[in-house]
Scaffold this motif. Structure first.
Motif, short mmCIF file in Angstrom:
data_model
loop_
_atom_site.label_atom_id
_atom_site.label_comp_id
_atom_site.label_asym_id
_atom_site.label_seq_id
_atom_site.Cartn_x
_atom_site.Cartn_y
_atom_site.Cartn_z
N ASN A 79 -11.48 -6.74 11.95
CA ASN A 79 -12.58 -5.84 12.26
C ASN A 79 -12.18 -4.37 12.25
OD1 ASN A 79 -10.96 -5.96 14.48
ND2 ASN A 79 -12.56 -6.60 15.93
N GLN A 80 -10.90 -4.07 12.19
CA GLN A 80 -10.45 -2.68 12.10
C GLN A 80 -9.94 -2.34 10.69
OE1 GLN A 80 -7.60 -2.67 15.46
NE2 GLN A 80 -9.04 -1.26 16.51
N TYR A 81 -10.21 -3.18 9.74
CA TYR A 81 -9.85 -3.00 8.35
C TYR A 81 -8.35 -3.11 8.10
CZ TYR A 81 -11.23 -1.74 3.60
OH TYR A 81 -11.51 -1.78 2.27
N LEU A 86 0.84 -1.19 0.00
CA LEU A 86 0.00 0.00 0.00
C LEU A 86 0.87 1.24 0.00
CD1 LEU A 86 -2.75 1.54 0.44
CD2 LEU A 86 -2.29 1.31 2.90
N SER A 87 0.51 2.20 -0.82
CA SER A 87 1.15 3.51 -0.82
C SER A 87 0.15 4.51 -0.27
CB SER A 87 1.60 3.91 -2.23
OG SER A 87 2.10 5.23 -2.22
N PRO A 88 0.31 4.94 1.00
CA PRO A 88 -0.68 5.87 1.58
C PRO A 88 -0.85 7.15 0.78
CG PRO A 88 0.76 4.97 3.27
CD PRO A 88 1.34 4.57 1.95
N ASP A 89 0.25 7.67 0.20
CA ASP A 89 0.14 8.91 -0.57
C ASP A 89 -0.72 8.71 -1.82
OD1 ASP A 89 1.73 10.17 1.29
OD2 ASP A 89 3.59 9.83 0.14
N ASN A 90 -0.49 7.57 -2.52
CA ASN A 90 -1.30 7.31 -3.71
C ASN A 90 -2.76 7.08 -3.33
OD1 ASN A 90 0.96 7.51 -5.34
ND2 ASN A 90 1.33 5.29 -5.37
N PHE A 91 -2.98 6.41 -2.20
CA PHE A 91 -4.36 6.17 -1.77
C PHE A 91 -5.06 7.50 -1.48
CE2 PHE A 91 -7.74 5.27 1.24
CZ PHE A 91 -8.31 4.11 0.72
N TYR A 92 -4.37 8.43 -0.83
CA TYR A 92 -4.97 9.72 -0.50
C TYR A 92 -5.26 10.52 -1.78
CZ TYR A 92 -5.69 14.30 1.60
OH TYR A 92 -6.22 15.53 1.97
N ARG A 93 -4.30 10.50 -2.73
CA ARG A 93 -4.52 11.24 -3.97
C ARG A 93 -5.68 10.65 -4.78
NH1 ARG A 93 1.28 11.57 -4.11
NH2 ARG A 93 1.37 9.67 -5.37
N THR A 94 -5.88 9.32 -4.66
CA THR A 94 -6.94 8.67 -5.43
C THR A 94 -8.31 8.87 -4.79
OG1 THR A 94 -5.38 6.99 -6.21
CG2 THR A 94 -7.72 6.48 -6.40
N TYR A 95 -8.39 8.69 -3.46
CA TYR A 95 -9.69 8.70 -2.79
C TYR A 95 -9.94 9.98 -1.97
CZ TYR A 95 -9.63 3.78 -4.06
OH TYR A 95 -9.57 2.60 -4.76
N GLY A 96 -8.88 10.75 -1.75
CA GLY A 96 -9.07 12.00 -1.01
C GLY A 96 -9.19 11.86 0.48
N VAL A 97 -8.98 10.65 1.01
CA VAL A 97 -9.05 10.39 2.45
C VAL A 97 -7.88 9.52 2.86
CG1 VAL A 97 -11.58 10.62 2.58
CG2 VAL A 97 -10.54 8.38 2.09
N GLN A 98 -7.64 9.42 4.16
CA GLN A 98 -6.60 8.53 4.69
C GLN A 98 -7.08 7.09 4.59
OE1 GLN A 98 -4.72 9.52 8.58
NE2 GLN A 98 -5.25 7.41 9.17
N TYR A 99 -6.13 6.19 4.45
CA TYR A 99 -6.49 4.77 4.42
C TYR A 99 -7.29 4.43 5.69
CZ TYR A 99 -6.10 -0.26 3.72
OH TYR A 99 -6.39 -1.59 3.53
N PRO A 100 -8.42 3.72 5.54
CA PRO A 100 -9.36 3.57 6.66
C PRO A 100 -8.93 2.56 7.73
CG PRO A 100 -10.19 2.40 4.76
CD PRO A 100 -8.95 3.11 4.30
N THR A 101 -7.80 2.79 8.37
CA THR A 101 -7.38 2.03 9.55
C THR A 101 -7.01 3.04 10.63
OG1 THR A 101 -5.08 1.94 8.76
CG2 THR A 101 -6.52 0.09 8.18
N PRO A 102 -7.00 2.63 11.89
CA PRO A 102 -6.66 3.59 12.96
C PRO A 102 -5.31 4.27 12.75
CG PRO A 102 -7.62 1.62 13.90
CD PRO A 102 -7.44 1.35 12.44
N ASN A 103 -4.31 3.54 12.25
CA ASN A 103 -2.99 4.14 12.04
C ASN A 103 -2.77 4.60 10.60
OD1 ASN A 103 -2.38 3.57 14.73
ND2 ASN A 103 -1.42 1.58 14.19
#
Length: 280
Positions: free
Chosen positions: A219-221, A154-171
């Motif tokens: 359960n926390q994705y 997973l690339s958090p930066d690419n995920f944010y640029r694609t979906y506009g939100v942080q990856y949906p896990t607590p961290n």
């Protein structure tokens, strides 16, 4: 008497003079008054045909003898003239109509794959060697083992640029331990069967039981490895390209009949396989 004879001779000579003059004019040659033409072309000497040299030690070939018992060449739909090209009826080396060079062979497939779902990239590598045995010239079966390696990243930066939100896990990471990658390995056992239907085309089917490490969400994705026993039934069609008498390269298109969320293989599979004949 002499005085009377002389006048008679003179009179006879005077009478014959015109006739002699006419004969003299007839016998006179006629001159050619036409303009001169081109000179005649010189005659080319004939070149004698070369005589082939013969070796006195080599006997001359005997003339063919007609045999009335030899059947005449008959035309056919594939050869209307009655003549045929050499090796026209010969099949491609290693083709379905040829006799296999051996009963046993090593059969292995190598697979590479990549896909991306929900911002997670999955790289897949698989290797499945098997030992095959030809029951007939067209039917072959054999057992084998399979190994599959998967790497999820997973690339958090690419995920944010694609979906506009942080990856949906607590961290905001892929796994609970804070990593953005996850690897898994699966090992299984399989049996396969092949049947050649037409020349280089054949049917392929296999059944595989795998102790698989699959990827799933808690359960926390967070992404986590899940160990399961996966049964895979695959069947499809293949094309074989020979690489001499010993080896061949196959391309397979298979469908996974047990495709689900916990499947080791997707619904459609493309494989590249190497066949190597052993023994006799």
């Amino acid at each position: 008497m002499k005085r009377h004879l002389l006048p008679l001779l003179l009179l006879a000579a005077a009478a014959g003079l015109p006739t002699l003059q006419a004969q003299a004019q007839d016998n006179k040659p006629v001159l050619n008054t036409a303009p001169p033409g081109p000179p005649p072309a010189p005659t080319r000497p004939a070149t004698p045909a070369p005589v082939p040299a013969t070796d006195p030690a080599t006997p001359a070939a005997p003339a063919p003898i007609y045999d009335p018992s030899t059947p005449a060449v008959q035309p056919s739909p594939s050869a209307p003239s009655g003549l045929d090209f050499p090796n026209r009826k010969a099949t491609k080396a290693g083709g379905a109509e040829d006799v296999p060079p051996s009963k046993k062979f090593i059969y292995s497939n190598l697979g590479l794959g990549y896909n991306s779902v929900d911002g997670i990239s999955n790289f897949n590598f698989s290797l499945a060697p098997a030992l095959g045995y030809r029951i007939t010239n067209k039917l072959a079966i054999g057992p084998g083992i399979s190994y599959a390696y998967n790497n999820y990243s997973l690339s958090p930066d690419n995920f944010y640029r694609t979906y506009g939100v942080q990856y949906p896990t607590p961290n905001g990471t892929l796994t609970a331990n804070g990593s953005n990658s996850l690897s898994s390995s699966s090992l299984g056992f399989k049996v396969f069967a092949q049947y050649i239907v037409y020349k280089e085309f054949f049917l392929h089917g296999e059944y595989e039981v795998t102790n698989a490490q699959l990827a799933g969400y808690d359960n926390q994705y967070y992404l986590a490895k899940i160990s399961r026993t996966v049964n895979s039934s695959l069947a499809g069609i293949g094309y074989r390209s020979t690489l001499g008498d010993k080896a061949a390269l196959d391309i397979l298109g298979l469908y996974n009949f047990n495709s689900s969320v916990f499947s080791l293989y997707p619904g459609l599979n493309l494989r590249f396989c190497l066949l190597y004949n052993i023994g006799k």
